[in-house]
Structures are given as C-alpha cells and as structure tokens.
Design a protein around this motif. Structure first.
Motif, PDB file in Angstrom:
ATOM      1  N   GLU A   1       0.832  -1.212   0.000  1.00  0.00           N
ATOM      2  CA  GLU A   1       0.000   0.000   0.000  1.00  0.00           C
ATOM      3  C   GLU A   1       0.867   1.263   0.000  1.00  0.00           C
ATOM      4  N   ALA A   2       1.980   1.247   0.732  1.00  0.00           N
ATOM      5  CA  ALA A   2       2.886   2.405   0.718  1.00  0.00           C
ATOM      6  C   ALA A   2       3.500   2.589  -0.668  1.00  0.00           C
ATOM      7  N   ILE A   3       3.848   1.473  -1.308  1.00  0.00           N
ATOM      8  CA  ILE A   3       4.383   1.545  -2.674  1.00  0.00           C
ATOM      9  C   ILE A   3       3.316   2.088  -3.614  1.00  0.00           C
ATOM     10  N   ALA A   4       2.081   1.639  -3.444  1.00  0.00           N
ATOM     11  CA  ALA A   4       0.973   2.133  -4.272  1.00  0.00           C
ATOM     12  C   ALA A   4       0.805   3.637  -4.100  1.00  0.00           C
ATOM     13  N   ASP A   5       0.879   4.114  -2.862  1.00  0.00           N
ATOM     14  CA  ASP A   5       0.757   5.559  -2.604  1.00  0.00           C
ATOM     15  C   ASP A   5       1.872   6.329  -3.304  1.00  0.00           C
ATOM     16  N   ASP A   6       3.108   5.813  -3.233  1.00  0.00           N
ATOM     17  CA  ASP A   6       4.236   6.469  -3.908  1.00  0.00           C
ATOM     18  C   ASP A   6       4.035   6.488  -5.416  1.00  0.00           C
ATOM     19  N   CYS A   7       3.506   5.400  -5.952  1.00  0.00           N
ATOM     20  CA  CYS A   7       3.251   5.327  -7.397  1.00  0.00           C
ATOM     21  C   CYS A   7       2.178   6.321  -7.814  1.00  0.00           C
ATOM     22  N   ARG A   8       1.123   6.424  -7.040  1.00  0.00           N
ATOM     23  CA  ARG A   8       0.052   7.367  -7.371  1.00  0.00           C
ATOM     24  C   ARG A   8       0.561   8.807  -7.312  1.00  0.00           C
ATOM     25  N   LYS A   9       1.403   9.094  -6.324  1.00  0.00           N
ATOM     26  CA  LYS A   9       1.954  10.444  -6.188  1.00  0.00           C
ATOM     27  C   LYS A   9       2.843  10.781  -7.387  1.00  0.00           C
ATOM     28  N   LEU A  10       3.781   9.891  -7.724  1.00  0.00           N
ATOM     29  CA  LEU A  10       4.638  10.139  -8.872  1.00  0.00           C
ATOM     30  C   LEU A  10       3.813  10.160 -10.158  1.00  0.00           C
ATOM     31  N   GLY A  11       2.846   9.266 -10.265  1.00  0.00           N
ATOM     32  CA  GLY A  11       1.988   9.252 -11.440  1.00  0.00           C
ATOM     33  C   GLY A  11       1.322  10.596 -11.664  1.00  0.00           C
ATOM     34  N   ALA A  12       0.795  11.191 -10.609  1.00  0.00           N
ATOM     35  CA  ALA A  12       0.156  12.505 -10.724  1.00  0.00           C
ATOM     36  C   ALA A  12       1.154  13.552 -11.227  1.00  0.00           C
ATOM     37  N   GLU A  13       2.384  13.497 -10.723  1.00  0.00           N
ATOM     38  CA  GLU A  13       3.420  14.436 -11.173  1.00  0.00           C
ATOM     39  C   GLU A  13       3.743  14.244 -12.653  1.00  0.00           C
ATOM     40  N   LEU A  14       3.648  12.996 -13.125  1.00  0.00           N
ATOM     41  CA  LEU A  14       3.978  12.677 -14.514  1.00  0.00           C
ATOM     42  C   LEU A  14       2.771  12.771 -15.448  1.00  0.00           C
ATOM     43  N   GLY A  15       1.611  13.115 -14.900  1.00  0.00           N
ATOM     44  CA  GLY A  15       0.400  13.188 -15.704  1.00  0.00           C
ATOM     45  C   GLY A  15      -0.220  11.836 -15.991  1.00  0.00           C
ATOM     46  N   LEU A  16      -0.004  10.888 -15.083  1.00  0.00           N
ATOM     47  CA  LEU A  16      -0.532   9.536 -15.241  1.00  0.00           C
ATOM     48  C   LEU A  16      -1.536   9.234 -14.135  1.00  0.00           C
ATOM     49  N   GLU A  17      -2.557   8.486 -14.488  1.00  0.00           N
ATOM     50  CA  GLU A  17      -3.450   7.927 -13.487  1.00  0.00           C
ATOM     51  C   GLU A  17      -2.984   6.493 -13.241  1.00  0.00           C
ATOM     52  N   VAL A  18      -2.690   6.162 -12.008  1.00  0.00           N
ATOM     53  CA  VAL A  18      -2.169   4.838 -11.668  1.00  0.00           C
ATOM     54  C   VAL A  18      -3.291   3.978 -11.108  1.00  0.00           C
ATOM     55  N   ASP A  19      -3.542   2.861 -11.782  1.00  0.00           N
ATOM     56  CA  ASP A  19      -4.509   1.856 -11.326  1.00  0.00           C
ATOM     57  C   ASP A  19      -3.679   0.696 -10.776  1.00  0.00           C
ATOM     58  N   PHE A  20      -3.554   0.617  -9.458  1.00  0.00           N
ATOM     59  CA  PHE A  20      -2.637  -0.289  -8.764  1.00  0.00           C
ATOM     60  C   PHE A  20      -3.424  -1.465  -8.208  1.00  0.00           C
ATOM     61  N   ARG A  21      -3.018  -2.694  -8.569  1.00  0.00           N
ATOM     62  CA  ARG A  21      -3.774  -3.891  -8.189  1.00  0.00           C
ATOM     63  C   ARG A  21      -2.832  -5.025  -7.767  1.00  0.00           C
ATOM     64  N   GLN A  22      -3.343  -5.918  -6.923  1.00  0.00           N
ATOM     65  CA  GLN A  22      -2.597  -7.109  -6.509  1.00  0.00           C
ATOM     66  C   GLN A  22      -3.543  -8.286  -6.413  1.00  0.00           C
ATOM     67  N   THR A  23      -3.057  -9.456  -6.839  1.00  0.00           N
ATOM     68  CA  THR A  23      -3.799 -10.698  -6.682  1.00  0.00           C
ATOM     69  C   THR A  23      -2.821 -11.847  -6.489  1.00  0.00           C
ATOM     70  N   ASN A  24      -3.290 -12.878  -5.840  1.00  0.00           N
ATOM     71  CA  ASN A  24      -2.510 -14.107  -5.695  1.00  0.00           C
ATOM     72  C   ASN A  24      -2.924 -15.154  -6.737  1.00  0.00           C
ATOM     73  N   HIS A  25      -3.758 -14.759  -7.695  1.00  0.00           N
ATOM     74  CA  HIS A  25      -4.339 -15.700  -8.649  1.00  0.00           C
ATOM     75  C   HIS A  25      -3.902 -15.384 -10.079  1.00  0.00           C
ATOM     76  N   GLU A  26      -3.306 -16.355 -10.722  1.00  0.00           N
ATOM     77  CA  GLU A  26      -2.765 -16.187 -12.067  1.00  0.00           C
ATOM     78  C   GLU A  26      -3.825 -15.754 -13.076  1.00  0.00           C
ATOM     79  N   GLY A  27      -4.976 -16.381 -13.047  1.00  0.00           N
ATOM     80  CA  GLY A  27      -6.031 -16.050 -13.996  1.00  0.00           C
ATOM     81  C   GLY A  27      -6.519 -14.616 -13.863  1.00  0.00           C
ATOM     82  N   VAL A  28      -6.547 -14.106 -12.645  1.00  0.00           N
ATOM     83  CA  VAL A  28      -6.945 -12.711 -12.429  1.00  0.00           C
ATOM     84  C   VAL A  28      -5.925 -11.773 -13.082  1.00  0.00           C
TER      85      VAL A  28
END
Length: 145
Positions: free
Chosen positions: A30-57
C-alpha cells in the motif's frame, strides 16, 4: 486527460513489509501504491494499482489493460518464473508493458534468473527495491509518448 497505467502485482506481494524484509524491503504494498500514485500525478498519469494471488486474475487484468490503459507495469512475482500463460497474455496486448521486481533476480537463486514474462515486455527493471516501481513509471511515460 491523464493516461492510465495499470500496475499489476502477483502472488505474495500483499505480504510486503512482513515477508523477508532483507530481500524485499520494509515498505508495504500500500505504501508503494501511494508512492506510485503520487509520482503518477506528477507525470500526468493515473495509476490503477492492483494485486492478486491468482494467475487467472492477472491474465484478465492484462486483457483489460489493452482497452483501458496506455501501459502495463507488472511485478509477476513467482509467476514470472513459471507462467507461459502470463507471457502469452502480455504478447496478446498492444499497449507497452514493463516487468519489474523489487530484488535483483539475477543475484538470487538460479531458478529466479529467468522469467517467462521478460521476452513479452519492452523492458525489465529489477533490484532497486520499491524504487523499481518508480523507475518503471518513468519508463512507461517515455513509452506512452
């Protein structure tokens, strides 16, 4: 309008901060996701951050990215070393993708040195801890332009 970048995370990454911090660092996902969203905003990107333990997902999300994202960043976790299905999904999409890893997989156990996903992406970033995500976001910005 900001470009959307999917940041997809595979198995066991939900355990960051608890799992082998000497290898993976002490930050939570979650901390990494927050850092990514912050940098994404600076770069003009919307970050859609997701995690799963399932290969098919993960495969479904890669397919979804083809219609909804300008780029895909993927930390496939151990699936990178085992999944031809992830390789095929990454090959099937037209948006650029980047593989990333927290640890330097080439300095670890021999079975981690090769990933099936690496030949299906534009590039691989590994070994910079949580900063691997930020470096991959910067690289995605270059690929999108």
């Amino acid at each position: 309008m900001a470009h959307t970048v999917f940041v997809l995370n595979g198995p066991n990454l939900n355990m960051l901060g608890k799992r082998e911090p000497g290898i993976y660092g002490g930050q939570t996902l979650e901390a990494i996701a927050d850092d990514c969203r912050k940098l994404g905003a600076e770069l003009g990107l919307e970050v859609d951050f997701r995690q799963t333990n399932h290969e098919g997902v993960l495969i479904d999300w890669i397919h979804e990215a083809n219609d909804k994202a300008a780029a895909v960043l993927i930390n496939p976790g151990a699936y990178g070393h085992t999944s031809i299905a992830l390789h095929d999904a990454l090959r099937a999409i037209s948006v650029p993708s980047i593989e990333l890893h927290l640890s330097n997989i080439h300095a670890r156990e021999e079975f981690r040195h090769k990933t099936w996903t690496a030949p299906a992406v534009k590039g691989v970033i590994c070994g910079f801890g949580a900063d691997s995500y930020l470096l991959a976001l910067r690289a995605a910005t270059t690929l999108i332009k």
